[in-house]
Design an enzyme around this catalytic site. Structure first.
Site, mmCIF file in Angstrom:
data_model
loop_
_atom_site.group_PDB
_atom_site.id
_atom_site.type_symbol
_atom_site.label_atom_id
_atom_site.label_comp_id
_atom_site.label_asym_id
_atom_site.label_seq_id
_atom_site.Cartn_x
_atom_site.Cartn_y
_atom_site.Cartn_z
ATOM 1 N N HIS A 56 0.861 -1.185 0.000
ATOM 2 C CA HIS A 56 0.000 0.000 0.000
ATOM 3 C C HIS A 56 0.894 1.231 0.000
ATOM 4 O O HIS A 56 2.042 1.179 0.471
ATOM 5 C CB HIS A 56 -0.893 0.023 1.229
ATOM 6 N N GLU A 58 0.961 3.828 1.862
ATOM 7 C CA GLU A 58 1.459 4.186 3.200
ATOM 8 C C GLU A 58 2.625 3.293 3.611
ATOM 9 O O GLU A 58 3.623 3.776 4.163
ATOM 10 C CB GLU A 58 0.354 4.043 4.262
ATOM 11 N N CYS A 86 -6.100 1.693 5.907
ATOM 12 C CA CYS A 86 -6.709 0.433 6.323
ATOM 13 C C CYS A 86 -6.126 0.033 7.681
ATOM 14 O O CYS A 86 -5.173 0.644 8.163
ATOM 15 C CB CYS A 86 -6.442 -0.638 5.274
ATOM 16 N N CYS A 89 -2.280 -0.565 7.613
ATOM 17 C CA CYS A 89 -1.500 0.672 7.519
ATOM 18 C C CYS A 89 -1.601 1.493 8.801
ATOM 19 O O CYS A 89 -0.619 2.087 9.238
ATOM 20 C CB CYS A 89 -1.942 1.483 6.306
#
Length: 158
Positions: A56, A58, A86, A89
């Site tokens: 992701h 992040e 999410c 993260c």
């Protein structure tokens, strides 16, 4: 005044999100800045490209910022991300000790901050950053909406 004001940092995160969409990835972008506003890392989603469900925006930005600083902790930093993180993260943000989280669009389906499990509200979360939501929300939400509308078109069905 820092060299990159918050609006410029979110603009950079949005640019990373657009680049992710151009690669066929879900358009999420992230930027981590130091206390003085210097950009330490910027990334967009790369889960498909890297065959890595943890890639992701992040997570990639956190990894790059930690590498740049030579530390597993990022105190005093700010993470600008186009979509509510999410749970995975959010946990990494807490573990990295990021001081401030700024995000654009909320994620009712998969969010981990104000939606879903609300990671930072959990009593076992050792660090809770300051959270600022809704910055760049309109553009971030539009990028996501347009991306998923294009993917749902009949000519894109397999």
């Amino acid at each position: 005044m820092p060299p990159f004001p918050a609006s410029a940092l979110m603009a950079r995160a949005l640019a990373e999100a657009r680049a992710a969409a151009a690669r066929g990835e879900v358009p999420v972008g992230a930027v981590i800045s130091a206390a003085d506003g210097r950009i330490l890392a910027a990334a967009g989603n790369r889960t498909l490209e890297l065959h890595d469900p943890s890639a992701h925006a992040e997570m990639l930005a956190i990894r790059a910022a930690c590498a740049a600083l030579g530390s597993e902790r990022l105190p005093g930093t700010t993470l600008h991300v186009t979509l509510e993180p999410c749970p995975m993260c959010a946990s990494a943000i807490a573990q990295a000790r990021i001081a401030t989280l700024v995000y654009g669009a909320s994620d009712p389906k998969s969010g981990g901050i104000e939606q879903g499990p609300r990671i930072f509200a959990h009593p076992q979360t050792h660090h809770v950053p300051q959270v600022i939501a809704g910055i760049g929300e309109t553009e971030a939400a539009a990028l996501l909406r347009d991306f998923f509308q294009r993917r749902r078109r009949p000519e894109n069905a397999s």
